[in-house]
Design a protein around this motif. Structure first.
Motif, PDB file in Angstrom:
ATOM      1  N   GLU A   1       0.786  -1.348  -0.151  1.00 26.63           N
ATOM      2  CA  GLU A   1      -0.089   0.028   0.102  1.00 26.63           C
ATOM      3  C   GLU A   1       0.907   1.412  -0.110  1.00 26.63           C
ATOM      4  OE1 GLU A   1      -2.763   0.072   3.348  1.00 26.63           O
ATOM      5  OE2 GLU A   1      -3.395  -2.042   2.661  1.00 26.63           O
ATOM      6  N   ARG A   2       0.424   2.377  -0.756  1.00 25.66           N
ATOM      7  CA  ARG A   2       1.213   3.546  -0.697  1.00 25.66           C
ATOM      8  C   ARG A   2       0.260   4.793  -0.774  1.00 25.66           C
ATOM      9  NH1 ARG A   2       5.180   4.838  -5.743  1.00 25.66           N
ATOM     10  NH2 ARG A   2       3.113   4.196  -6.665  1.00 25.66           N
ATOM     11  N   THR A   3       0.291   5.646   0.202  1.00 27.61           N
ATOM     12  CA  THR A   3      -0.623   6.764   0.354  1.00 27.61           C
ATOM     13  C   THR A   3       0.437   7.807  -0.199  1.00 27.61           C
ATOM     14  OG1 THR A   3      -1.904   5.910   1.959  1.00 27.61           O
ATOM     15  CG2 THR A   3      -1.939   8.207   1.506  1.00 27.61           C
ATOM     16  N   ILE A   4      -0.246   8.831  -1.180  1.00 24.79           N
ATOM     17  CA  ILE A   4       0.515   9.968  -1.539  1.00 24.79           C
ATOM     18  C   ILE A   4      -0.252  11.244  -1.231  1.00 24.79           C
ATOM     19  CG2 ILE A   4       1.642  11.313  -3.596  1.00 24.79           C
ATOM     20  CD1 ILE A   4       1.990   8.540  -4.876  1.00 24.79           C
ATOM     21  N   THR A   5       0.082  12.248  -0.668  1.00 22.14           N
ATOM     22  CA  THR A   5      -0.617  13.425  -0.321  1.00 22.14           C
ATOM     23  C   THR A   5       0.096  14.616  -0.901  1.00 22.14           C
ATOM     24  OG1 THR A   5      -1.320  12.505   1.843  1.00 22.14           O
ATOM     25  CG2 THR A   5      -1.617  14.987   1.649  1.00 22.14           C
ATOM     26  N   THR A   6      -0.497  15.439  -1.653  1.00 16.94           N
ATOM     27  CA  THR A   6      -0.118  16.508  -2.444  1.00 16.94           C
ATOM     28  C   THR A   6      -0.857  17.581  -1.847  1.00 16.94           C
ATOM     29  OG1 THR A   6       0.715  15.130  -4.298  1.00 16.94           O
ATOM     30  CG2 THR A   6       0.440  17.544  -4.366  1.00 16.94           C
ATOM     31  N   SER A   7      -0.311  18.873  -1.607  1.00 16.06           N
ATOM     32  CA  SER A   7      -1.055  20.044  -1.170  1.00 16.06           C
ATOM     33  C   SER A   7      -0.339  21.198  -1.730  1.00 16.06           C
ATOM     34  CB  SER A   7      -1.076  20.126   0.302  1.00 16.06           C
ATOM     35  OG  SER A   7       0.148  20.364   1.047  1.00 16.06           O
ATOM     36  N   SER A   8      -1.163  22.169  -2.238  1.00 11.00           N
ATOM     37  CA  SER A   8      -0.746  23.415  -2.767  1.00 11.00           C
ATOM     38  C   SER A   8      -1.407  24.696  -2.247  1.00 11.00           C
ATOM     39  CB  SER A   8      -0.627  23.591  -4.147  1.00 11.00           C
ATOM     40  OG  SER A   8      -1.949  23.498  -4.748  1.00 11.00           O
ATOM     41  N   GLU A   9      -0.926  25.890  -2.032  1.00 13.15           N
ATOM     42  CA  GLU A   9      -1.675  26.999  -1.522  1.00 13.15           C
ATOM     43  C   GLU A   9      -1.232  28.213  -2.492  1.00 13.15           C
ATOM     44  OE1 GLU A   9      -2.219  29.454   2.414  1.00 13.15           O
ATOM     45  OE2 GLU A   9      -0.670  28.218   2.443  1.00 13.15           O
ATOM     46  N   ASN A  10      -1.868  28.986  -2.816  1.00 12.41           N
ATOM     47  CA  ASN A  10      -1.894  30.110  -3.768  1.00 12.41           C
ATOM     48  C   ASN A  10      -2.381  31.370  -3.112  1.00 12.41           C
ATOM     49  OD1 ASN A  10      -1.419  31.533  -5.873  1.00 12.41           O
ATOM     50  ND2 ASN A  10      -2.845  30.941  -7.182  1.00 12.41           N
ATOM     51  N   LYS A  11      -1.367  32.488  -3.075  1.00 10.84           N
ATOM     52  CA  LYS A  11      -1.827  33.608  -2.355  1.00 10.84           C
ATOM     53  C   LYS A  11      -1.766  34.606  -3.307  1.00 10.84           C
ATOM     54  CE  LYS A  11      -1.206  33.213   2.578  1.00 10.84           C
ATOM     55  NZ  LYS A  11      -0.542  33.915   3.746  1.00 10.84           N
ATOM     56  N   THR A  12      -2.882  35.545  -3.404  1.00 13.94           N
ATOM     57  CA  THR A  12      -2.765  36.711  -4.372  1.00 13.94           C
ATOM     58  C   THR A  12      -3.201  38.054  -3.656  1.00 13.94           C
ATOM     59  OG1 THR A  12      -3.271  35.347  -6.231  1.00 13.94           O
ATOM     60  CG2 THR A  12      -3.598  37.781  -6.567  1.00 13.94           C
ATOM     61  N   MET A  13      -2.231  38.962  -3.714  1.00 15.52           N
ATOM     62  CA  MET A  13      -2.648  40.277  -2.927  1.00 15.52           C
ATOM     63  C   MET A  13      -3.823  40.816  -3.377  1.00 15.52           C
ATOM     64  SD  MET A  13      -0.324  43.650  -1.932  1.00 15.52           S
ATOM     65  CE  MET A  13       0.919  42.375  -1.714  1.00 15.52           C
ATOM     66  N   ILE A  14      -4.930  41.344  -2.649  1.00 15.40           N
ATOM     67  CA  ILE A  14      -6.222  42.200  -3.293  1.00 15.40           C
ATOM     68  C   ILE A  14      -5.542  43.623  -3.438  1.00 15.40           C
ATOM     69  CG2 ILE A  14      -8.361  42.699  -2.910  1.00 15.40           C
ATOM     70  CD1 ILE A  14      -8.450  40.299  -1.234  1.00 15.40           C
ATOM     71  N   THR A  15      -5.772  44.175  -4.558  1.00 13.30           N
ATOM     72  CA  THR A  15      -5.435  45.741  -4.803  1.00 13.30           C
ATOM     73  C   THR A  15      -6.697  46.327  -5.037  1.00 13.30           C
ATOM     74  OG1 THR A  15      -4.766  45.148  -6.998  1.00 13.30           O
ATOM     75  CG2 THR A  15      -2.909  45.263  -5.291  1.00 13.30           C
ATOM     76  N   SER A  16      -6.607  47.806  -4.989  1.00 12.18           N
ATOM     77  CA  SER A  16      -7.588  48.693  -5.567  1.00 12.18           C
ATOM     78  C   SER A  16      -7.560  49.007  -6.934  1.00 12.18           C
ATOM     79  CB  SER A  16      -7.576  49.654  -4.521  1.00 12.18           C
ATOM     80  OG  SER A  16      -6.437  50.522  -4.692  1.00 12.18           O
ATOM     81  N   ASN A  17      -8.369  49.934  -7.318  1.00  8.87           N
ATOM     82  CA  ASN A  17      -8.434  50.039  -8.672  1.00  8.87           C
ATOM     83  C   ASN A  17      -7.133  51.001  -9.267  1.00  8.87           C
ATOM     84  OD1 ASN A  17     -10.622  49.282  -9.196  1.00  8.87           O
ATOM     85  ND2 ASN A  17     -11.915  51.178  -9.020  1.00  8.87           N
ATOM     86  N   SER A  18      -6.340  51.761  -8.149  1.00 10.86           N
ATOM     87  CA  SER A  18      -5.246  52.478  -8.298  1.00 10.86           C
ATOM     88  C   SER A  18      -3.778  51.614  -8.099  1.00 10.86           C
ATOM     89  CB  SER A  18      -5.220  53.467  -7.417  1.00 10.86           C
ATOM     90  OG  SER A  18      -5.166  53.173  -6.053  1.00 10.86           O
ATOM     91  N   ASN A  19      -4.112  50.101  -7.878  1.00  9.14           N
ATOM     92  CA  ASN A  19      -3.197  49.217  -8.027  1.00  9.14           C
ATOM     93  C   ASN A  19      -2.373  49.297  -6.308  1.00  9.14           C
ATOM     94  OD1 ASN A  19      -2.597  47.213  -9.617  1.00  9.14           O
ATOM     95  ND2 ASN A  19      -1.201  48.107 -10.849  1.00  9.14           N
ATOM     96  N   GLU A  20      -3.021  49.947  -5.583  1.00 13.71           N
ATOM     97  CA  GLU A  20      -2.728  50.072  -3.909  1.00 13.71           C
ATOM     98  C   GLU A  20      -3.219  48.793  -3.379  1.00 13.71           C
ATOM     99  OE1 GLU A  20      -0.455  52.595  -2.859  1.00 13.71           O
ATOM    100  OE2 GLU A  20      -0.247  53.148  -4.617  1.00 13.71           O
ATOM    101  N   PRO A  21      -2.263  48.265  -2.522  1.00 14.11           N
ATOM    102  CA  PRO A  21      -3.020  46.950  -1.777  1.00 14.11           C
ATOM    103  C   PRO A  21      -4.061  47.405  -0.899  1.00 14.11           C
ATOM    104  CG  PRO A  21      -0.708  47.570  -1.015  1.00 14.11           C
ATOM    105  CD  PRO A  21      -0.993  48.485  -2.213  1.00 14.11           C
TER     106      PRO A  21
END
Length: 184
Positions: free
Chosen positions: A115-135
């Protein structure tokens, strides 16, 4: 190639071909100059923003010193005074992020009983900005005060010194070991 043409027509064709080659070279070379200029402008903007942030931070620290000095000067018997505040850390800003995380678990069994168990995880973070590209800022943490020194002409009176001491602790919400009061 141009054997059937007279000299005047050949000259026109060569001139047009030369002009075309010069235009093609210009189209290749000019964008690289503008890209360098854009990158240089971006670097200058980043340096200017860092300098403006540092200057505004220093201005807010001086402003806090001035406010404290103004309020302490109103205490009866304090007299002429000076205030110095030192900071342990600067203001911290926490920007907003969109985050996506995925987790994949795979279990495998072979014919021999392994038996073999493979666990894969990933996380993606994106900064939220306003219309003027300011965070977009979720939270701003005020700078942490390390210590306060007050030098007052009225601090030779123990009662005035104790009042100044208590006022600084209350105004800045700091503990007593961070405050020193001296007489002029």
């Amino acid at each position: 190639m141009f054997k059937n043409l007279n000299e005047k027509d050949k000259k026109k064709i060569y001139t047009l071909l030369s002009l075309g080659v010069v235009c093609a070279i210009a189209l290749i070379v000019i964008p690289s100059f503008t890209d360098d200029k854009k990158e240089l402008d971006k670097n200058l903007d980043e340096k200017n923003n860092a300098q403006v942030n540092q200057e505004s931070e220093q201005a807010s620290q001086v402003s806090l010193e001035q406010k404290l000095k103004k309020i302490l000067a109103q205490i009866d018997g304090a007299g002429e005074l000076d205030v110095m505040i030192t900071f342990e850390s600067s203001e911290a800003i926490e920007p907003a992020f969109n985050s996506n995380s995925t987790m994949e678990k795979t279990e495998e069994k072979d014919t021999k009983g392994g038996e073999r168990t493979i666990t894969t995880s990933s996380e993606n973070k994106t900064m939220i900005t306003s219309n003027s590209n300011e965070p977009i800022v979720i939270k701003t943490t005020e700078p942490k005060i390390k210590g306060v020194i007050v030098v007052a002409s009225g601090a030779s009176d123990p009662k005035v010194k104790e009042t100044l001491y208590s006022a600084v602790q209350t105004a800045l919400q700091i503990s007593g070991h961070q405050v020193e009061i001296y007489s002029k």
